[in-house]
Design an enzyme around this catalytic site. Structure first.
Site: not given
Ligand SMILES: NC(=O)c1ccc[n+]([C@@H]2O[C@H](COP(=O)([O-])OP(=O)(O)OC[C@H]3O[C@@H](n4cnc5c(N)ncnc54)[C@H](OP(=O)(O)O)[C@@H]3O)[C@@H](O)[C@H]2O)c1
Length: 400
Positions: A12, A131, A200
């Protein structure tokens, strides 16, 4: 020029950075000034990133920079997100998050903190990603009494159930396919056990019914025990099985809420929501039934909602939905719900079931029997099935 900082540079986070550069012209036009990504705080160092000069591992580069007025957080760690959010609000910076866990767990406390510090806390992407559903709920529908919210808010489980229906796959096979395509995580438990949908739903219901709903109070059941036979029998009876997150206001002003597999009639709008798509249907006294449909996950759809929140903050300043200031709302015990039940059993149980429920409907498929009871108080239906000695292999609720 408005400077913003990004925390979390995963799926994201990258989507947000890409959108800010790709659509910079229209964003500047709508916001009334350019929006510039000044810093990206990451948890680990990266090399060869095209945005290398923006990356930092030092939190002070974000929270100590008075030139940064909005912090966008896309972190997958609840406690880290909570800490960042508090620090940001206390530093007088608006906060936009995609983290449903953060809002479902700490939403009330953090909104109070945002109010206290005169800044906004926004989270449109936390429910159904791309959405637009939260803002329409608390802005466009704000003159309505909302009576029911019902949705498919987890794309992973919807994909799995669709595969089981179309291809006759088992749950395990369909999950494996979802993982191969990147629709399910290596550890899929939050999705398949219903926890993601539950958080959610807590956010949706808090906004819809005007008092904070604790996600831990919502009875939640995932899809791991739904079988291909359940789905085939339900289809024969004219229903699709979906993981439904729903809440409705009862005439006594109590809320019935639940996340569970539900048989939905084929002519219901949610029955046609397939694959990874999400949809949320809202019933309101003035607007009637309103349906929101689209992509509930993914980098670009999530970024769309996040940057929409940023533009809203830049153009309208601080805005926090007042419902988050109200106390917890106790939920109606699920046994008090009125509905129908679907039973999967052996064809030898047909006579016993028809004697018990003469108005029930039955269908055979693959040497098994599917039976739908007439509607009634759920606890009484379950008790009648139990005392009659019907040997049921599975029991699911039916939309009523
Ligand atoms: N994926 C979706 O479609 C989606 C949709 C809506 C909402 N979300 C929400 O959006 C959030 C992120 O999702 P994502 O899919 O992008 O997850 P992701 O690809 O696993 O990325 C999560 C990121 O969080 C970072 N992180 C973890 N701990 C951290 C810290 N202490 N300080 C700074 N960065 C930290 C990680 O950093 P590093 O890479 O540097 O380790 C990683 O880049 C989640 O809460 C998820 O529920 C996701």
């Amino acid at each position: 020029m408005k400077n913003i900082a990004l925390i979390g540079y995963g799926v994201v986070g990258h989507g947000v950075a890409d959108l800010l550069s790709r659509n910079a012209d229209i964003i500047a036009k709508r916001a009334g000034e350019p929006i510039r990504l000044k810093r990206i705080l990451t948890a680990r160092p990266r090399t060869d990133d095209p945005r290398q000069e923006l990356l930092t591992l030092n939190e002070d580069d974000v929270f100590g920079d008075c030139g940064v007025s909005v912090v966008v957080e896309c972190v997958n760690d609840l406690e880290a997100a909570y800490r960042y959010c508090r620090r940001s609000l206390l530093a007088g910076k608006h906060y936009v998050t995609s983290n449903k866990n953060l809002i479902a767990t700490y939403g009330m406390e953090l909104t109070e903190l945002a109010d206290h510090n005169g800044v906004a806390l926004m989270f449109e992407a936390s429910v159904a990603a791309g959405i637009p559903v939260l803002r329409p709920l608390y802005k466009c529908l704000s003159s309505n009494h909302v009576t029911e919210v019902m949705g498919i808010v987890n794309g992973t489980t919807n994909y799995i159930l669709t595969q089981m229906k179309r291809e006759g796959r088992s749950f395990a096979d369909a999950l494996k396919r979802a993982q191969e395509l990147g629709y399910a995580e290596t550890d899929p438990s939050a999705d398949v056990l219903g926890f993601d949908a539950c958080r959610k739903l807590a956010i949706l219901l808090s906004i819809a019914f005007g008092r904070y709903v604790r996600y831990g109070d919502i009875p939640t059941e995932g899809v791991t025990t739904v079988t291909a036979s359940d789905i085939a029998l339900a289809e024969r009876l004219g229903y699709s099985i979906k993981l439904i997150a729903m809440g409705k206001l009862t005439p006594s002003d109590r809320v019935y809420a639940r996340v569970s597999p539900l048989l939905i009639p084929h002519d219901h709008l949610l029955a046609s929501v397939e694959d990874v798509f999400n949809a949320v249907s809202i019933s309101a006294d003035m607007a009637g039934d309103v349906l929101f449909y689209g992509r509930g996950a993914g980098a670009a759809p999530s970024a769309s909602s996040i940057v929409g929140d940023v533009i809203d903050i830049v153009t309208n300043g601080r805005y926090n939905d007042p419902i988050w200031r109200e106390d917890y709302r106790p939920l109606l015990p699920v046994d008090e719900n009125v509905g129908a039940l679907f039973v999967r059993t052996s064809p030898s149980e047909r006579e016993k079931l028809l004697k018990l429920f003469p108005e029930g409907t039955a269908a055979d498929e693959g040497g098994e029997l599917g039976f739908i009871t007439p509607p009634g108080p759920e606890a009484e239906l379950r008790e009648a099935l139990r005392t009659s000695g019907v040997q049921s292999d599975a029991t699911w609720r039916v939309f009523f």
